[in-house]
Design a protein around this motif. Structure first.
Motif, short mmCIF file in Angstrom:
data_model
loop_
_atom_site.label_atom_id
_atom_site.label_comp_id
_atom_site.label_asym_id
_atom_site.label_seq_id
_atom_site.Cartn_x
_atom_site.Cartn_y
_atom_site.Cartn_z
N ALA A 32 -13.40 -15.69 -31.68
CA ALA A 32 -14.12 -15.14 -30.04
C ALA A 32 -12.20 -15.96 -29.36
O ALA A 32 -12.13 -15.04 -28.64
CB ALA A 32 -15.39 -16.02 -29.78
N VAL A 33 -12.44 -17.07 -29.87
CA VAL A 33 -10.82 -17.41 -28.49
C VAL A 33 -9.29 -15.97 -29.55
O VAL A 33 -9.05 -15.85 -28.48
CB VAL A 33 -9.55 -18.93 -29.35
CG1 VAL A 33 -9.11 -19.22 -28.47
CG2 VAL A 33 -11.69 -19.53 -28.87
N ALA A 34 -9.32 -15.93 -30.65
CA ALA A 34 -8.36 -14.89 -30.89
C ALA A 34 -8.73 -13.63 -30.82
O ALA A 34 -7.79 -13.27 -29.79
CB ALA A 34 -8.05 -15.07 -32.48
N ILE A 35 -9.53 -13.13 -30.51
CA ILE A 35 -10.60 -11.66 -29.90
C ILE A 35 -9.95 -12.26 -28.24
O ILE A 35 -8.49 -11.05 -27.41
CB ILE A 35 -11.46 -11.47 -30.09
CG1 ILE A 35 -11.83 -11.13 -31.69
CG2 ILE A 35 -11.75 -10.18 -28.43
CD1 ILE A 35 -13.21 -10.99 -31.82
N VAL A 36 -9.85 -12.89 -27.43
CA VAL A 36 -9.70 -13.67 -25.70
C VAL A 36 -8.32 -13.50 -25.70
O VAL A 36 -7.67 -12.55 -24.78
CB VAL A 36 -10.46 -14.69 -25.60
CG1 VAL A 36 -10.35 -14.48 -24.08
CG2 VAL A 36 -11.93 -13.73 -25.78
N GLY A 37 -7.89 -13.81 -26.38
CA GLY A 37 -6.19 -14.11 -26.47
C GLY A 37 -5.56 -12.40 -26.66
O GLY A 37 -4.85 -12.14 -25.56
N ILE A 38 -5.80 -12.05 -27.20
CA ILE A 38 -4.96 -10.88 -27.62
C ILE A 38 -5.54 -9.43 -26.90
O ILE A 38 -4.90 -8.77 -26.06
CB ILE A 38 -5.93 -10.15 -29.22
CG1 ILE A 38 -5.54 -10.74 -30.43
CG2 ILE A 38 -5.59 -8.59 -29.01
CD1 ILE A 38 -5.68 -10.45 -31.84
N LEU A 39 -6.48 -9.85 -26.16
CA LEU A 39 -7.50 -9.12 -24.69
C LEU A 39 -6.57 -9.44 -23.36
O LEU A 39 -5.87 -9.03 -22.53
CB LEU A 39 -9.05 -8.84 -24.35
CG LEU A 39 -9.55 -8.12 -25.32
CD1 LEU A 39 -10.53 -8.72 -25.30
CD2 LEU A 39 -9.06 -6.60 -25.82
N ALA A 40 -6.41 -10.52 -23.71
CA ALA A 40 -5.66 -11.25 -21.91
C ALA A 40 -4.01 -11.39 -22.75
O ALA A 40 -3.17 -10.46 -21.63
CB ALA A 40 -5.64 -13.05 -22.16
N ILE A 42 -2.85 -8.57 -23.73
CA ILE A 42 -2.84 -6.99 -23.21
C ILE A 42 -3.13 -6.83 -21.71
O ILE A 42 -2.23 -5.85 -21.40
CB ILE A 42 -4.03 -6.24 -24.24
CG1 ILE A 42 -2.83 -6.10 -25.95
CG2 ILE A 42 -3.83 -4.61 -24.03
CD1 ILE A 42 -4.30 -5.50 -26.52
N ALA A 43 -4.05 -6.90 -21.35
CA ALA A 43 -4.26 -6.71 -19.80
C ALA A 43 -3.75 -7.92 -18.86
O ALA A 43 -3.32 -6.86 -17.80
CB ALA A 43 -6.05 -7.47 -19.22
N TYR A 44 -3.15 -8.24 -19.25
CA TYR A 44 -1.76 -9.54 -18.55
C TYR A 44 -0.60 -8.68 -17.45
O TYR A 44 -0.13 -8.33 -16.62
CB TYR A 44 -1.74 -10.63 -19.22
CG TYR A 44 -0.28 -11.38 -18.23
CD1 TYR A 44 -1.44 -11.86 -16.79
CD2 TYR A 44 0.56 -11.42 -17.78
CE1 TYR A 44 -0.27 -12.93 -15.77
CE2 TYR A 44 1.60 -12.14 -16.93
CZ TYR A 44 0.99 -12.93 -16.04
OH TYR A 44 1.49 -13.54 -14.87
N PRO A 45 -0.20 -7.82 -18.70
CA PRO A 45 1.03 -6.94 -18.29
C PRO A 45 -0.06 -5.71 -17.08
O PRO A 45 1.50 -5.33 -16.44
CB PRO A 45 1.47 -6.35 -19.67
CG PRO A 45 1.75 -7.55 -20.20
CD PRO A 45 0.37 -8.05 -19.64
N SER A 46 -0.22 -4.79 -17.88
CA SER A 46 -0.72 -4.33 -17.02
C SER A 46 -1.80 -4.83 -15.72
O SER A 46 -1.10 -3.80 -14.43
CB SER A 46 -2.13 -3.69 -17.65
OG SER A 46 -1.89 -3.28 -19.16
N TYR A 47 -2.05 -5.90 -15.83
CA TYR A 47 -2.29 -6.44 -14.01
C TYR A 47 -0.98 -6.57 -13.75
O TYR A 47 -0.94 -6.27 -12.07
CB TYR A 47 -2.94 -7.54 -14.12
CG TYR A 47 -3.01 -8.55 -13.23
CD1 TYR A 47 -3.66 -7.93 -11.96
CD2 TYR A 47 -2.07 -9.28 -12.88
CE1 TYR A 47 -3.70 -9.04 -11.33
CE2 TYR A 47 -2.86 -10.56 -11.73
CZ TYR A 47 -3.56 -9.77 -10.72
OH TYR A 47 -3.74 -11.28 -9.30
#
Length: 163
Positions: A32-40, A42-47
């Motif tokens: 679960a932590v790995a999945i959240v880390g991967i999503l973050a 990906i999302a941070y540069p877009s943000y």
């Protein structure tokens, strides 16, 4: 009696060691932590890209506000570079206007505004990115707007993408 023994045995098995534990295992938690880390990741540069574009758009609006002021100034003085009393219109005078769009609460912490050039019949305004905005918006760089409404950008992306 056999039936009673079977029922008691069943009840005993349920009430002792055969209970199911509820909660997460360590492996499930790590996944679960790995999945959240991967999503973050990906999302941070877009943000950050979205924030950079928003600040650039605000600077474009501010340049347009300055250009509107300059057109009113020209209508009153029949020239861009000085007023009827001979007071020069330069970058210092432009900053002294104190338009709200250039305040620190708006775009002033991200862009500085000045004249690239000013003459009696022409001017070019510029918005120069500063601090973090300068680091993040290298594709567009300094934005310009002149007396004819011609837009410019010094970065590699070009005017069509930056304006």
């Amino acid at each position: 009696m056999n039936e009673d023994l079977r029922t008691m045995s069943e009840h005993h098995r349920r009430s002792t060691g055969a209970r199911r534990q509820s909660g997460f295992t360590l492996i499930e938690l790590i996944i679960a932590v790995a999945i959240v880390g991967i999503l973050a990741a990906i999302a941070y540069p877009s943000y950050i890209n979205s924030i950079t574009k928003t600040k650039r758009r605000a600077a474009e609006v501010c340049l347009s506000s300055y250009a509107t002021f300059m057109e009113r100034f020209y209508t009153t003085n029949l020239r861009y570079d000085e007023d009827l009393a001979g007071n020069a219109m330069n970058s210092a005078a432009l900053q002294a206007l104190g338009l709200d769009c250039a305040s620190d609460q708006n775009t002033g912490k991200d862009y500085s505004y000045a004249f690239e050039s000013v003459a009696a019949a022409a001017y070019t305004l510029k918005a120069v990115p500063i601090d973090a905005q300068a680091d993040r918006d290298t594709r567009c760089g300094t934005l310009t707007l002149d007396h004819t409404g011609t837009r410019g950008a010094t970065g590699s992306a070009g005017v069509a993408e930056c304006w």
